[in-house]
Motif scaffolding. Structure first.
Motif, PDB file in Angstrom:
ATOM      1  N   GLY A   1       5.683  -0.959   2.918  1.00  0.00           N
ATOM      2  CA  GLY A   1       5.021  -0.365   4.070  1.00  0.00           C
ATOM      3  C   GLY A   1       3.550  -0.100   3.857  1.00  0.00           C
ATOM      4  O   GLY A   1       3.017  -0.253   2.754  1.00  0.00           O
ATOM      5  N   GLU A   2       2.903   0.280   4.958  1.00  0.00           N
ATOM      6  CA  GLU A   2       1.520   0.735   4.928  1.00  0.00           C
ATOM      7  C   GLU A   2       1.546   2.251   5.079  1.00  0.00           C
ATOM      8  O   GLU A   2       2.130   2.781   6.025  1.00  0.00           O
ATOM      9  CB  GLU A   2       0.707   0.104   6.060  1.00  0.00           C
ATOM     10  N   PHE A   3       0.912   2.945   4.153  1.00  0.00           N
ATOM     11  CA  PHE A   3       0.943   4.399   4.114  1.00  0.00           C
ATOM     12  C   PHE A   3      -0.459   4.952   4.337  1.00  0.00           C
ATOM     13  O   PHE A   3      -1.431   4.457   3.769  1.00  0.00           O
ATOM     14  CB  PHE A   3       1.505   4.884   2.766  1.00  0.00           C
ATOM     15  N   GLU A   4      -0.532   5.966   5.167  1.00  0.00           N
ATOM     16  CA  GLU A   4      -1.817   6.573   5.485  1.00  0.00           C
ATOM     17  C   GLU A   4      -2.005   7.861   4.696  1.00  0.00           C
ATOM     18  O   GLU A   4      -1.108   8.714   4.659  1.00  0.00           O
ATOM     19  CB  GLU A   4      -1.909   6.876   6.978  1.00  0.00           C
ATOM     20  N   VAL A   5      -3.161   7.973   4.070  1.00  0.00           N
ATOM     21  CA  VAL A   5      -3.513   9.185   3.314  1.00  0.00           C
ATOM     22  C   VAL A   5      -4.474  10.012   4.164  1.00  0.00           C
ATOM     23  O   VAL A   5      -5.532   9.523   4.573  1.00  0.00           O
ATOM     24  CB  VAL A   5      -4.159   8.819   1.969  1.00  0.00           C
TER      25      VAL A   5
ATOM     26  N   VAL B   1      -5.670   3.723   4.324  1.00  0.00           N
ATOM     27  CA  VAL B   1      -4.340   3.105   4.307  1.00  0.00           C
ATOM     28  C   VAL B   1      -4.156   2.319   3.012  1.00  0.00           C
ATOM     29  O   VAL B   1      -5.050   1.578   2.587  1.00  0.00           O
ATOM     30  CB  VAL B   1      -4.156   2.169   5.518  1.00  0.00           C
ATOM     31  N   ILE B   2      -2.980   2.484   2.387  1.00  0.00           N
ATOM     32  CA  ILE B   2      -2.625   1.680   1.224  1.00  0.00           C
ATOM     33  C   ILE B   2      -1.302   0.996   1.496  1.00  0.00           C
ATOM     34  O   ILE B   2      -0.472   1.502   2.255  1.00  0.00           O
ATOM     35  CB  ILE B   2      -2.537   2.525  -0.073  1.00  0.00           C
ATOM     36  N   ARG B   3      -1.101  -0.163   0.885  1.00  0.00           N
ATOM     37  CA  ARG B   3       0.164  -0.895   1.011  1.00  0.00           C
ATOM     38  C   ARG B   3       0.937  -0.778  -0.295  1.00  0.00           C
ATOM     39  O   ARG B   3       0.375  -0.946  -1.378  1.00  0.00           O
ATOM     40  CB  ARG B   3      -0.092  -2.366   1.331  1.00  0.00           C
ATOM     41  N   CYS B   4       2.210  -0.468  -0.191  1.00  0.00           N
ATOM     42  CA  CYS B   4       3.050  -0.322  -1.382  1.00  0.00           C
ATOM     43  C   CYS B   4       4.367  -1.045  -1.129  1.00  0.00           C
ATOM     44  O   CYS B   4       4.958  -0.909  -0.053  1.00  0.00           O
ATOM     45  CB  CYS B   4       3.283   1.161  -1.690  1.00  0.00           C
ATOM     46  N   GLU B   5       4.835  -1.808  -2.121  1.00  0.00           N
ATOM     47  CA  GLU B   5       6.009  -2.656  -1.940  1.00  0.00           C
ATOM     48  C   GLU B   5       6.960  -2.531  -3.115  1.00  0.00           C
ATOM     49  O   GLU B   5       6.556  -2.562  -4.280  1.00  0.00           O
ATOM     50  CB  GLU B   5       5.571  -4.113  -1.794  1.00  0.00           C
ATOM     51  N   SER B   6       8.234  -2.394  -2.796  1.00  0.00           N
ATOM     52  CA  SER B   6       9.289  -2.360  -3.811  1.00  0.00           C
ATOM     53  C   SER B   6       9.780  -3.780  -4.030  1.00  0.00           C
ATOM     54  O   SER B   6      10.567  -4.302  -3.238  1.00  0.00           O
ATOM     55  CB  SER B   6      10.440  -1.460  -3.350  1.00  0.00           C
ATOM     56  N   GLY B   7       9.311  -4.414  -5.100  1.00  0.00           N
ATOM     57  CA  GLY B   7       9.711  -5.789  -5.392  1.00  0.00           C
ATOM     58  C   GLY B   7      11.106  -5.849  -5.967  1.00  0.00           C
ATOM     59  O   GLY B   7      11.429  -5.131  -6.921  1.00  0.00           O
ATOM     60  N   ARG B   8      11.948  -6.683  -5.380  1.00  0.00           N
ATOM     61  CA  ARG B   8      13.330  -6.882  -5.821  1.00  0.00           C
ATOM     62  C   ARG B   8      14.114  -5.578  -5.874  1.00  0.00           C
ATOM     63  O   ARG B   8      15.006  -5.384  -6.702  1.00  0.00           O
ATOM     64  CB  ARG B   8      13.371  -7.567  -7.186  1.00  0.00           C
ATOM     65  N   GLY B   9      13.744  -4.666  -5.005  1.00  0.00           N
ATOM     66  CA  GLY B   9      14.486  -3.413  -4.907  1.00  0.00           C
ATOM     67  C   GLY B   9      14.180  -2.394  -5.977  1.00  0.00           C
ATOM     68  O   GLY B   9      14.818  -1.335  -6.039  1.00  0.00           O
ATOM     69  N   SER B  10      13.178  -2.681  -6.825  1.00  0.00           N
ATOM     70  CA  SER B  10      12.882  -1.770  -7.932  1.00  0.00           C
ATOM     71  C   SER B  10      12.010  -0.607  -7.477  1.00  0.00           C
ATOM     72  O   SER B  10      11.374  -0.648  -6.421  1.00  0.00           O
ATOM     73  CB  SER B  10      12.163  -2.527  -9.052  1.00  0.00           C
ATOM     74  N   LEU B  11      11.987   0.443  -8.278  1.00  0.00           N
ATOM     75  CA  LEU B  11      11.111   1.588  -8.031  1.00  0.00           C
ATOM     76  C   LEU B  11       9.688   1.206  -8.422  1.00  0.00           C
ATOM     77  O   LEU B  11       9.428   0.792  -9.548  1.00  0.00           O
ATOM     78  CB  LEU B  11      11.577   2.796  -8.844  1.00  0.00           C
ATOM     79  N   THR B  12       8.774   1.337  -7.473  1.00  0.00           N
ATOM     80  CA  THR B  12       7.386   0.943  -7.700  1.00  0.00           C
ATOM     81  C   THR B  12       6.470   2.114  -7.387  1.00  0.00           C
ATOM     82  O   THR B  12       6.626   2.791  -6.374  1.00  0.00           O
ATOM     83  CB  THR B  12       7.001  -0.255  -6.809  1.00  0.00           C
ATOM     84  N   SER B  13       5.492   2.337  -8.272  1.00  0.00           N
ATOM     85  CA  SER B  13       4.510   3.401  -8.077  1.00  0.00           C
ATOM     86  C   SER B  13       3.156   2.780  -7.763  1.00  0.00           C
ATOM     87  O   SER B  13       2.690   1.888  -8.473  1.00  0.00           O
ATOM     88  CB  SER B  13       4.409   4.261  -9.336  1.00  0.00           C
TER      89      SER B  13
END
Length: 238
Positions: free
Chosen positions: A162-166, A108-120
């Motif tokens: 969110g938390e994303f499962e690989v 599981v990895i956590r990925c967040e779009s800060g201030r609505g921006s596109l985040t990789s």
């Protein structure tokens, strides 16, 4: 003779009292045993302050019963870390650790779009599948719109967190259902994002006093579960 006997008796009584005092002192400093992995832990935020409650969070934590009138929304009013569960802003609730699941390991990895921006968020996929395990933001996470997977990345946008499962390239995702708790606050409709795909969602346990009726106060779609009219329940996702 009576005086000597009384003196010896006083010394013995004093020794017993001292021993009891030492026993009580050591008993008072003895650490409380850690709750079992599947034990229910009550955590209460008094005066809107943040409070940390120790418990086993290694396999995840679920809110099983809200006790406060104040909202208990994950990552806003409560959350987890390596030390336990925390509550804030007046949230009072009971939590249960999911315990260890033998033979099942999730990447599981956590990925967040800060201030609505596109985040990789970089992750070594090499063709492995990715799904949304749990939405952590109030803004929706919808595959292809606000989140997706590239060659070696998971990307999020427009406030999705969110938390994303690989999964495994050959074997896919671990077998068995995933549990998701979703709650309608103030009898308003709420969407809880999680990848469902073409599978079927089952209501495992109703947690609210209000009725949870499929099609009326709860349902699902490819990107998650929705609840309405005060329904709060635990759902099993495929």
């Amino acid at each position: 003779m009576t005086g000597a006997f009384g003196f010896r008796l006083a010394r013995v009584a004093g020794g017993i009292a001292l021993a009891c005092a030492w026993t009580a002192a050591f008993a008072g400093t003895e650490p409380a045993p850690a709750p079992a992995a599947d034990a229910v832990v009550r955590c209460e935020s008094e005066d809107l302050r943040r409070v940390q409650c120790p418990m086993d969070t290694s396999s995840g934590v679920d809110l099983v019963r809200q006790l406060s009138e104040n909202a208990c929304i994950r990552e806003v009013d409560w959350g987890v870390d390596t030390q336990g569960v925390w509550v804030a802003r007046g949230c009072r609730a009971e939590f249960r650790g999911r315990g260890q699941v033998t033979g099942v390991t999730r990447h599981v990895i956590r990925c967040e779009s800060g201030r609505g921006s596109l985040t990789s968020c970089a992750v070594n996929l090499r063709g492995a599948p990715v799904r949304l395990l749990r939405q952590l933001s109030s803004l929706p996470c919808r595959q292809g719109e606000t989140w997706g997977a590239g060659r070696n990345e998971v990307w999020v946008a427009r406030g999705c967190k969110g938390e994303f499962e690989v999964g495994a390239r050959e074997g896919g995702f671990p077998p068995g259902p995933r549990l998701l708790t979703c709650e309608s606050k103030g009898r308003l409709k709420r969407f809880c994002g999680a990848s469902v795909g073409d599978g079927k969602v089952i209501l495992v346990r109703q947690l609210s006093g209000m009725t949870c009726e499929q099609g009326e106060s709860w349902g699902w779609e490819r990107d998650g579960v929705w609840v309405d009219h005060g329904c709060r329940a635990e759902f099993a996702l495929p």
